[in-house]
Structure formats: C-alpha cells, structure tokens
Design an enzyme around this catalytic site. Structure first.
Site, PDB file in Angstrom:
ATOM      1  N   GLY A 103     123.295   9.113  78.644  1.00 11.96           N
ATOM      2  CA  GLY A 103     124.166   9.852  79.562  1.00 11.96           C
ATOM      3  C   GLY A 103     123.961  11.346  79.412  1.00 11.96           C
ATOM      4  O   GLY A 103     123.516  12.020  80.328  1.00 11.96           O
ATOM      5  N   GLY A 150     134.814   9.862  72.109  1.00 14.17           N
ATOM      6  CA  GLY A 150     134.886   8.403  72.253  1.00 14.17           C
ATOM      7  C   GLY A 150     135.416   7.718  71.009  1.00 14.17           C
ATOM      8  O   GLY A 150     136.288   6.841  71.096  1.00 14.17           O
ATOM      9  N   THR A 173     124.364   3.918  62.913  1.00 11.63           N
ATOM     10  CA  THR A 173     124.265   4.516  64.251  1.00 11.63           C
ATOM     11  C   THR A 173     124.653   5.989  64.208  1.00 11.63           C
ATOM     12  O   THR A 173     124.169   6.784  65.014  1.00 11.63           O
ATOM     13  CB  THR A 173     125.143   3.755  65.262  1.00 11.63           C
ATOM     14  OG1 THR A 173     126.495   3.807  64.848  1.00 11.63           O
ATOM     15  CG2 THR A 173     124.698   2.314  65.396  1.00 11.63           C
ATOM     16  N   LYS A 223     136.347  12.113  63.423  1.00 17.28           N
ATOM     17  CA  LYS A 223     136.135  13.241  64.329  1.00 17.28           C
ATOM     18  C   LYS A 223     134.841  12.965  65.114  1.00 17.28           C
ATOM     19  O   LYS A 223     134.150  11.993  64.865  1.00 17.28           O
ATOM     20  CB  LYS A 223     135.994  14.550  63.544  1.00 17.28           C
ATOM     21  CG  LYS A 223     137.199  14.903  62.685  1.00 17.28           C
ATOM     22  CD  LYS A 223     137.182  16.369  62.196  1.00 17.28           C
ATOM     23  CE  LYS A 223     136.191  16.625  61.089  1.00 17.28           C
ATOM     24  NZ  LYS A 223     136.275  18.001  60.522  1.00 17.28           N
ATOM     25  N   GLY A 224     134.520  13.837  66.047  1.00 17.33           N
ATOM     26  CA  GLY A 224     133.349  13.620  66.889  1.00 17.33           C
ATOM     27  C   GLY A 224     132.049  13.959  66.179  1.00 17.33           C
ATOM     28  O   GLY A 224     132.022  14.710  65.209  1.00 17.33           O
ATOM     29  N   GLU A 257     127.866  15.502  69.695  1.00 22.26           N
ATOM     30  CA  GLU A 257     127.617  16.839  70.228  1.00 22.26           C
ATOM     31  C   GLU A 257     127.345  17.837  69.104  1.00 22.26           C
ATOM     32  O   GLU A 257     126.429  18.656  69.194  1.00 22.26           O
ATOM     33  CB  GLU A 257     128.827  17.317  71.039  1.00 22.26           C
ATOM     34  CG  GLU A 257     129.319  16.298  72.043  1.00 22.26           C
ATOM     35  CD  GLU A 257     128.897  16.603  73.469  1.00 22.26           C
ATOM     36  OE1 GLU A 257     128.081  17.515  73.685  1.00 22.26           O
ATOM     37  OE2 GLU A 257     129.401  15.911  74.362  1.00 22.26           O
TER      38      GLU A 257
END
Ligand code: FES
Ligand code: FES
Lengths: 193, 732
Positions: free
Chosen positions: B239, B510, B628, B695-696, B699
């Site tokens: 994406g 996500g 992952t 947390k993310g 990015e």
C-alpha cells in the site's frame, strides 16, 4: 524441443483473428484459442486461471510475472502467448502442486521471511529456482546481481538472498541424491524463447 | 499483562503466499469478466473541445465507452482530508475539465483486455488548453499558509516558546536548506479492482488500505445506500499510502459493471498510475538550529513548503515531526502549501517524517561537526522525557537505548571523526553516519468480533488491512498466546466491510488500533469460558470447555478507541471517516523512535555510492510479531535507501505530468542495491499508551535513514548534500 512447430490459424477468424496454440503448463497438455496480441502472462492469468504469476508492470521491468519456459526464466508479460506454442511452461502453481510438499525454495522463503505483501513472491521464487539452476547462486553478491530483475517494493531483499543461499544448498543436495537416476540437468536446456 | 517477549512466529500467510495461492483483487479469471482500459488527457490543463469515441465503440469486442458525455449523475466523493473519501476531490470523467495531464477522459470496456486496450487507443480528443504549473517555482503557483486554512484545526503550527529570539541568541547556529523531488509509492501490485453487482448489491474486490472509505465513497459518488455496498480487500500487494482512500477508477468500474450487468475488471497500467493515484509531493525546507557550545540544542525553526493541487490542500506536517526529535524548548514551525496543476499528492511511507528527519538530522550532524562532538554523544545529550511542544510527558521514549545498542552493534567506537579519514582496501572512501527517526504514536477506534467454535477454530473479525506489514501474524500471535491455542486454528477476517468496520490502515496505527482490542476480546472470551466451567478450566483448551458446556460456539464483541476520544468516534468509524487519535493525548504524548547507523562506500573512480550495511534499532513498544517486525524495519531501510539515492518523479514543465512513468525510468532499489541490514528492538511495552503496550513501526522504520546516509556521505567525502535523491554527480 518443438521450436519448429507451426501455428495453425482458425478457418474464419474474426478480426483481428485468433490463433490455436498447444502447450504444456505445469505438466498438463493444453490447447488454447488465442488473440494473437495476448501475452503469456494474460493467457495464464485471464484464460487459464493460473493467477500465481502477477502483473506489476507488463513491460518486463519488475519480474512479478516470471515463469519458466522450457526450463528458462522469462518475463511472461513480454512473451507473446503464441511463442509458447509447443513449449513447457512452469508456473508457481506447478512448482509444488496442491497437497505435495513445498519446493525447498518456497520453504526457504518462509523460513527467512523473504516476503511481506507476497505480490512479487511467486516471481521471485520462480526466478530464484532458475537462478540456482543456472549456477548463479554461488555467493550473496552473485545472487543479488542475478535477482535484480525482480523488484520487491516491500524491500524483502535481505531475506530473499538468505533464502536463496539456503535453498541452493538443499537443492544441490537433492540434485546429488538424484543424479544417479537422471543424467539430464534441468538447466541444460536452451530454448530460443 | 504477560510481560514476556513474544515468541518468533513464522508469517502465518507465508505458506499461501509462496505458492501464489493468495488471491489479490485482480486474481480473478471468471469467464464473464469485462475489462476496462483508460484513454487519458494529453494536455497539462484545459478542457475537452471534442471527444470522438466512434472508432472505439465500433472496435471488436467493445461493450461500453464511458465519457463525461454519458456518465450521468456520478459525483465526486470528496477529499479524504476535507471530509470526503477520495485521495482527491477531482473525479475524472464527470466533466470536460482537464485538471492535469494523464487524467482519464474515457473508459473503454470490452470482452478482453486486448480489445479494451486497443480500443482505448482509438479515442480521439481535441482540447482548449490553459496555462499550467507543475514545478514549485513556476509562474501561477499559488502559495497557501497552512495556518490560515481549516487544516490548522487538526494540524496546529508548532509554536513553543520564542524560537526566533532564542535562535538569535544562540552561540552556535546551523542554517540550511533542503529539498526532495516528488516520488511515487509504486507498490508492485498495480491499482486494480473487480466491480460486480450481485442481486442489487455492489461488491468491490480491490487491494485497499481503507475498505470503509471505498464503500462510503462509492455510495456518495454513485448515489447509493452504503448498506448495499461491500468492499473486500483481504490482501493488499503493498500500500505505502497509495491505496489509502477511494480512487477514481473504482467509481468508474462500478458504474460500468452496473450498465453492463457484468463484473468489470480494471488493472491500471503502471504508466497511468503515475497520474491516477497520489504521490509524495515535491517539498523543501529551511531549518535553523541554535545550540550552546556544550551542544545543548536551544532553539529551532523549521519552515517547509510542499506541493499540493489546485483542487485540494494536502497538509504538511514536517515541523510537527522535527520538533519531536529532541526536547528543544523554543521551536517554531511553518508549513506552506504550493498549488500546482497535478493530481492531489498524498501519503507515501513516512510522508513527512522521512523528509523532516532528513533535514533536521542533517543539521544535527552539522552541529556535531561544528562543535567537534561525536554525533551519537550529541544526540544522547539532547534526549528528553517530556514533549517540548506541549509540556506533557512522553508515554515512553527509548531512543537513547536505540542509539547505544545500535552504536555497539555497528562498532561505532571504531569510527574516526574527520571526513575522508576512513578508506577501504580498494581505495574507496568509507563513511559512517547516524541519525534518529521518530513517528507519531497514533490509534484509531476498532470493533473486534471474536468467535470460538467447538471444533477449536477461532475467528477474529476486526478493522485492519493486511498489506504485508504482518498484521495477520500479529493477530495470531496475541490470540494464540492469550487463548493457549495453536496459531493455525486462528482465522482473521480483515479488510472486509462485511466483517467489521474497516478504518483506514496507515500511519503505523494498525497494531495499536487492533491488537489491544483483540486482546481485550480474548480476555472477554476467557471470562465467558470461566463462567461456563465453574469447576475451573484446569488446562483445558477453550474448545474443550465449550464442548463440555454443550455449546457449538461462543462469540464476544469488544470495542476500543484512543485515549480521550469521545464515544461518537465509533459513528465516524462506521461512516468510513478518518478517526485517528494522537500523538497528543490528554495525559501524555506518544512517539515511536529508531536509530539508524549506515556505512556508505564511495568508489574511488566512479564515485558511485553503495550502502553495504545498516544497523537499525527501534523503539516501537512491545514487539508482538518479532519476525514480521524485523521485516518491516528492513523494508523501511530499503525505502530510505531508495528515497536517498534513487527515487525521483521527474515533472515535465513543457507538457505537464510526470515523465519517467515506469519502473525502468523511476529507479526503485533493486536487490543489488541492498547489503546487510541488521535489526534490533528495545521491546519495552508502552502500557501507558495502550494495554498491549504496542506503538507503531512501519513508518518510523524509514524515518532518519536518508539523513544517516547523507551524514555518512559527508563523513566519506566532506560534502553536505541537502537535496534528495543524492546522485553520482553530486558526489563528484
Ligand atoms: S509484469 Fe512482467 S516484468 Fe513486470
Ligand atoms: S513482498 Fe511485497 S513486493 Fe515483494
């Protein structure tokens, strides 16, 4: 080798005409009536329902559509389907048919997490199997060069190189074990695709 | 909470992916499919004077040609950052106006792809042309101060202390300007959809990061009840922000399928998607950084300009990022948007953070050299526990640990500070560079539906999309651990508006969106099972308890949202609107962090820059899926290498549009460009942010890579290079 096979056109072809081809896909002989503009990739995907090979560019620039024709890796988007007449095509679906164990290359891709989205993966694996068979997987540097026709936008290259190194050893062991039974090496074929 | 790190689990969908058995949207070969192909505008801006589709309509196999003349009542679904659902408000083909080169002017639908492609080439148009501007400094570009637009309500300009005065007083001043070319996301999966009508329902199969916006956007565009639309996107072939909202082709595919009463497949050719989807805007920056002689950063000013379109304001959030790298008390930011005649630019991995960190972390390196302080030591000396912009505490920040561990893994202590002082055996220059990156800790609302059946199967339905980041594996990891079952028994139904509301999956939220809610659902399920087994669960598997209780299945539903969000946020979620909380929460501020260490080699004769190795250490809270997650970081590093050394979308000032619109001319990193990438995680849960402590990651992985490369090139050559991408001619 049937590179001299002739193509038959239909009796009353509608414009722009269709062409009948016969080819063997994943070991299964097939006859297909074709729009001569159709690429091998679109024949596989849209006509034969073999959607494992992917379209990423349709211009031979990404490798997502890589399949084997007579044992050689080709960009199926750049290969007119009529050119596959009389030839053996191997796709990802034929590498390890449903129910059979994975090819060592497929298992190595899992073990080294050599993928993320998985879109480039069928092409990477078909290219990787050919890369090993060609003898171009003898060092990480060589693998990187000979796998650079297959783009991975997710950036799984480190895993891909590790997977190919790993699978190359396992494939070599298998080849040694079966060498007594068959003298013909798959990479020995050189069809003019 | 279980404080143990998560075990290494193989990617749960890898077995299908290596067999080519995963069905992406275009992997559909039904015999009655019709195929769409576009004819596109060949002028930079203007209006259609005439459009002749007679030859296309007469071509063999053609069933329909849609143009502005026969499209009917199709409307724009609006811009996602302006209350709508699309990547831009401009819907091609609904008027004769041409906003930019490359926008579709006709959709040809035929029985085969070959017939559609051939007929699309037969469409003839004449135009009334208008002046256009595609470069930032072209005449006619309009400059908009973001602070004076509605965007300022949710992206307020950074204004902490009195930055201008503090900078003026600072004994050491770094003043530098940076720029980056526009870039395109280029996932390898082409933009594609299959639209079909089944008994009055519209079903869309499309690789999207935002199934709910596609659904509600189609309802708005086609005048339909959203309740009659299903959007199915179980797998996205990458994406990277490109597929984060409704795109124009989907509307047209749906309309064509309605008229033909046949499923319609559109696969947008690579060359066309440079104009049919968003891109990273061209941008440039003026950064000033003031410090005292000990290296304490005192003040900074970050002024940014970025491209937008005539019809939409795509926001800039550059200074909001650079203000979070360190605890600088006096910080001022400014974002200006430059209107050009292009499609609306959009989000592309680390959309602002990649460039903000490139600019700011380059300045920090300059400061280190101005003061003769080691770049790692300088960064450690400016660490903080408080968000300087708001004064609130940071929920977690372990960037110091990232730097220390990364330095040890990389062997940083063997670096000699002077530029050009390290040589390879072949005579090439060696450069070692470091930079940190940061990305906001965001969270959206989610509804999780968890069902256990007596055969031992567990189904999870939740709003999140799998685009390769590994969220299926993360879901399996947390459920397997909570429920004490094997991951193979877990089925995730995601990216599907029929399963649960599907919030946009982007911005690395996500995991923090889905995982805490799914864990809570597992807890709720376990509580119900405990009620069913008054004598105790005594090491029995959930399905055994269920069977003993004589129940065929047990289902729970749990919802969760970001701290401080009102309950009404669930209505926005269900309406397909962005509903993102953070990074500023009522009690704290949350960011993810990373430190990158990069070695470059500059070849002695060719000056070619190579990146043989990178070490990256990330602070993304608890790592739920180690395998992952490591791949996410490696992918982010590859993206950083591409952005720093390869990728540029070349605009054409003569004719408009992008020139290098294919994968041969737009250089993505290939296998031979990438060397070793070593990844480690701090793996400290941030339980203040959410119960799962996550947390993310996706990015932040890219943020700072370009700066580390540029700093390494400076170390190798003594050259400060401030425009991306850095090419061989810049190093000569
Ligand atoms: S689709 Fe064939 S090389 Fe890209
Ligand atoms: S795994 Fe996504 S493009 Fe390679």
């Amino acid at each position: 080798m049937s590179s001299s096979a002739t193509l038959r056109t239909g009796g009353h072809p509608p414009t722009p005409g269709r062409v009948a081809v016969e080819l063997v896909v994943n070991g299964v002989p097939l006859a297909a009536s074709l729009d001569p503009r159709r690429s091998l990739l679109d024949l596989l995907r849209e006509q034969l329902g073999l959607t494992g090979a992917k379209k990423g560019c349709d211009h031979g620039q990404c490798g997502a559509c890589t399949v084997h024709v007579d044992g050689r890796r080709v960009a199926s988007c750049l290969t007119p389907a009529v050119q596959a007449h009389g030839r053996q095509v191997l796709t990802i679906e034929g590498l390890s048919p449903a129910g059979s164990p994975l090819h060592p290359m497929q298992q190595a891709f899992i073990d080294h997490d050599a993928l993320q989205c998985g879109y480039c993966t069928p092409g990477q694996i078909m290219a990787a199997v050919a890369c090993v068979a060609e003898g171009h997987a003898t060092s990480p540097e060589q693998i990187r060069e000979y796998m650079s026709g297959n783009l991975c936008r997710c950036g799984a290259y480190v895993g891909i190189v590790a997977a190919i190194e790993d699978a190359a050893m396992k494939m070599a062991a298998t080849t040694m074990a079966t060498a007594g039974r068959s003298a013909e090496m798959p990479e020995a074929r050189h069809a003019a695709v | 909470m279980n404080m143990m790190p998560f075990a290494d689990l193989a990617r749960v969908d890898a077995h299908d992916k290596v067999r080519g058995a995963v069905a992406f949207a275009a992997d559909d070969a039904r015999p009655n499919l019709a195929y769409g192909a576009f004819a596109v505008a060949t002028i930079g801006k203007g209006r259609l004077a005439s459009l002749d589709v007679a030859a296309a309509e007469a071509a063999d196999g053609v069933r329909l040609v849609l143009t502005h003349a026969n499209i009917g009542a199709v409307a724009s679904a609006g811009f996602i950052m302006g209350g709508g659902y699309g990547f831009q408000s401009h819907q091609p083909l609904i008027s004769p106006e041409i906003a930019y080169r490359g926008e579709p002017i006709a959709l040809v639908v035929a029985d085969s792809l070959e017939a559609a492609t051939h007929a699309a080439a037969l469409v003839r148009a004449t135009y009334e042309t208008a002046p256009f501007a595609v470069e930032l400094d072209a005449p006619g570009v309009e400059v908009v101060d973001q602070a004076e637009t509605p965007l300022a309500h949710f992206i307020p300009p950074v204004a902490a202390g009195d930055a201008d005065a503090a900078y003026a007083r600072a004994p050491v001043q770094i003043d530098a300007r940076f720029a980056s070319a526009p870039q395109h996301q280029n996932p390898i999966e082409l933009i594609a959809c299959v639209a079909e009508w089944q008994a009055g329902r519209l079903v869309i199969h499309e690789g999207t990061q935002n199934a709910e916006a596609v659904r509600h956007g189609l309802a708005a565009a086609l005048g339909l009840d959203a309740g009659l639309i299903d959007v199915v996107s179980p797998f996205v072939g990458g994406g990277f922000g490109q597929k984060n909202s409704l795109q124009g082709h989907t509307v047209l595919a749906a309309e064509a399928a309605r008229r033909l009463a046949r499923p319609v497949k559109i696969v947008v050719p690579r060359a066309q998607l440079y104009h049919l989807a968003s891109f990273r805007p061209a941008n440039r920056h003026h950064v000033r950084l003031g410090a005292d002689r000990s290296g304490r950063m005192l003040a900074a000013i970050h002024e940014a300009q970025a491209q937008t379109s005539r019809h939409d304001l795509f926001p800039g959030e550059y200074a909001t990022t650079s203000a979070r790298l360190y605890g600088i008390a006096d910080f001022r930011g400014k974002d200006e948007l430059l209107r050009t005649d292009a499609q609306t630019p959009g989000y592309m991995r680390a959309p602002f953070e990649h460039i903000a960190c490139f600019a700011f972390e380059s300045c920090v390196d300059e400061l280190a050299y101005a003061l003769g302080i080691d770049p790692v030591a300088l960064r450690l000396a400016n660490d903080t526990t408080v968000d300087a912009v708001t004064g609130r505490p940071l929920s977690s920040r372990h960037v110091g640990q990232c730097l220390e561990r990364g330095a040890a893994m990389f062997g940083w202590e063997r670096r000699s500070m002077a530029p050009g002082s390290m040589r390879a055996e072949d005579g090439g220059l060696i450069g070692w560079g470091v930079a940190i990156g940061t990305y906001a800790g965001l969270r959206a609302p989610a509804i999780a539906k968890l069902k256990l059946t007596d055969d031992g199967r567990v189904e999870i339905r939740v709003g999140v999309h799998e685009m390769g980041q590994g969220v299926r594996t993360a879901l399996a990891a947390v459920l397997a651990r909570k429920l004490g079952i094997a991951p193979e028994h877990i089925v995730a139904i995601i990216g599907d508006t029929r399963a649960a509301p599907q919030h946009l999956t982007a911005g690395s939220w996500g995991t923090a969106t889905a995982i805490p809610v799914v864990e809570a659902a597992a807890d709720a399920l376990l509580a119900r099972l405990a009620e069913l087994a008054p004598g105790g669960v005594s090491n029995r598997e959930p399905a055994q308890i269920l069977r003993a209780a004589g129940l065929p299945e047990l289902a729970v539903e749990v919802q969760g949202k970001a701290p401080g969000q009102p309950d009404a946020i669930y209505d926005r979620l269900k309406a397909g609107l962005p509903s993102i909380g953070g990074p500023v929460y009522p009690e704290f501020v949350t960011y993810s962090y990373i430190a990158h260490f990069v070695e470059v080699r500059v070849e002695a004769t060719t000056r070619r820059v190579r990146v043989p190795r990178v070490v990256s250490v990330a602070d993304c809270g608890r790592v739920v899926s180690p395998r992952t997650a490591a791949s996410q970081v490696r992918g982010g590093v590859v993206w950083g290498i591409g952005a720093a050394l390869r990728e540029a979308s070349e605009v054409d000032p003569r004719y408009g549009g992008f020139l290098n619109a294919d994968l041969a001319e737009y250089a993505l990193p290939v296998n031979a460009d990438i060397g070793a990438i070593e990844v480690a995680f701090v793996d400290e849960p941030d339980t203040r942010f959410n119960s799962a402590g996550v947390k993310g990651l996706g990015e932040v992985s890219m943020a700072g890579v370009a700066a580390a490369i540029a700093n390494a090139i400076h170390h190798a050559t003594g050259k400060r290079l401030r425009e991306l991408p850095i090419r061989i001619e810049d190093v000569l």
